[in-house]
Design a protein around this motif. Structure first.
Motif, PDB file in Angstrom:
ATOM      1  N   GLU A   5      24.550  -9.553  28.760  1.00  0.00           N
ATOM      2  CA  GLU A   5      23.491  -8.891  27.994  1.00  0.00           C
ATOM      3  C   GLU A   5      23.764  -8.977  26.499  1.00  0.00           C
ATOM      4  OE1 GLU A   5      20.427  -7.392  28.775  1.00  0.00           O
ATOM      5  OE2 GLU A   5      20.822  -8.517  30.606  1.00  0.00           O
ATOM      6  N   MET A   6      25.026  -8.837  26.111  1.00  0.00           N
ATOM      7  CA  MET A   6      25.385  -8.941  24.689  1.00  0.00           C
ATOM      8  C   MET A   6      25.103 -10.355  24.182  1.00  0.00           C
ATOM      9  SD  MET A   6      28.828  -6.588  24.670  1.00  0.00           S
ATOM     10  CE  MET A   6      29.402  -7.128  23.086  1.00  0.00           C
ATOM     11  N   ARG A   8      22.941 -12.468  25.422  1.00  0.00           N
ATOM     12  CA  ARG A   8      21.489 -12.624  25.384  1.00  0.00           C
ATOM     13  C   ARG A   8      20.915 -11.980  24.129  1.00  0.00           C
ATOM     14  NH1 ARG A   8      17.353  -9.685  25.614  1.00  0.00           N
ATOM     15  NH2 ARG A   8      18.452  -7.855  26.307  1.00  0.00           N
ATOM     16  N   TYR A   9      21.379 -10.776  23.802  1.00  0.00           N
ATOM     17  CA  TYR A   9      20.885 -10.076  22.620  1.00  0.00           C
ATOM     18  C   TYR A   9      21.181 -10.878  21.353  1.00  0.00           C
ATOM     19  CZ  TYR A   9      20.259  -6.618  18.977  1.00  0.00           C
ATOM     20  OH  TYR A   9      19.854  -5.968  17.844  1.00  0.00           O
ATOM     21  N   ASP A  12      18.977 -14.235  21.484  1.00  0.00           N
ATOM     22  CA  ASP A  12      17.548 -14.056  21.289  1.00  0.00           C
ATOM     23  C   ASP A  12      17.235 -13.326  19.989  1.00  0.00           C
ATOM     24  OD1 ASP A  12      17.303 -15.302  23.698  1.00  0.00           O
ATOM     25  OD2 ASP A  12      16.871 -13.469  24.820  1.00  0.00           O
ATOM     26  N   SER A  15      13.825  -7.745  19.502  1.00  0.00           N
ATOM     27  CA  SER A  15      13.834  -6.355  19.953  1.00  0.00           C
ATOM     28  C   SER A  15      13.125  -6.177  21.294  1.00  0.00           C
ATOM     29  CB  SER A  15      13.178  -5.465  18.910  1.00  0.00           C
ATOM     30  OG  SER A  15      11.848  -5.889  18.675  1.00  0.00           O
ATOM     31  N   ARG A  17      12.342  -7.813  25.156  1.00  0.00           N
ATOM     32  CA  ARG A  17      12.846  -8.779  26.130  1.00  0.00           C
ATOM     33  C   ARG A  17      11.680  -9.567  26.708  1.00  0.00           C
ATOM     34  NH1 ARG A  17      15.760 -11.472  29.169  1.00  0.00           N
ATOM     35  NH2 ARG A  17      16.323 -11.191  31.347  1.00  0.00           N
TER      36      ARG A  17
END
Length: 161
Positions: A5-6, A8-9, A12, A15, A17
């Motif tokens: 998830e980190m 991906r954040y 990308d 803010s 998804r």
């Protein structure tokens, strides 16, 4: 999972998804649009959808999904310190002050009716029943339902005026 998830954040940096398939579709749309424009043609939504063999709604949805979100407090116009924000430009015609006032007046007028008249109006106008159906449900004649309905509407009009 947390590490994923980190990543991906950070990758990308968005803010919101948006699924990978939608982003991939959007990037394919951008390439198709670029190709159409290179041929000196107008890249309309319809033209892009035809070339990609997808529905127009998919094109619009995918492009909307990758667009950056806009804050309601973003300035749209600024002259001599007088800032106009996006929020100032938005309005909802279904919720104007006049409509709100009319609804309050109507609710107040209906509240002043007797319970039986309220029930008749509820069944007639909110549930869409006929006077005959109401007469069976309430246990009075259709003529009485008609008379009570007519009197209730007259009282509401008098209370609103």
């Amino acid at each position: 999972m947390i590490l994923g998830e980190m990543k991906r954040y950070l990758r990308d940096g968005n803010s919101l998804r948006v699924s990978r398939s939608i982003r991939d579709t959007a990037y394919r749309i951008l390439k198709v649009r670029e190709g159409i424009e290179e041929r000196d043609e107008e890249a309309t939504i319809e033209r892009i959808a035809q070339e990609m063999q997808v529905r127009e709604s998919e094109v619009v949805y995918a492009l909307d999904a990758i667009s950056d979100p806009v804050s309601l407090y973003d300035p749209v116009y600024n002259e001599s310190g007088d800032t106009l924000q996006l929020m100032d430009q938005l309005c909802d015609e279904t919720q104007s002050d006049e409509i709100w006032t009319e609804r309050v007046a109507l609710r107040t007028a209906i509240d002043r009716l007797a319970e039986r008249e309220k029930k008749i109006l509820q069944l007639r106008y909110y549930e869409g029943k006929t006077q005959t159906e109401i007469s069976r449900e309430v246990g009075i004649s259709q003529a009485q339902v008609s008379r009570l309905e007519k009197n209730a509407i007259k009282q509401i009009k008098a209370n609103i005026s």
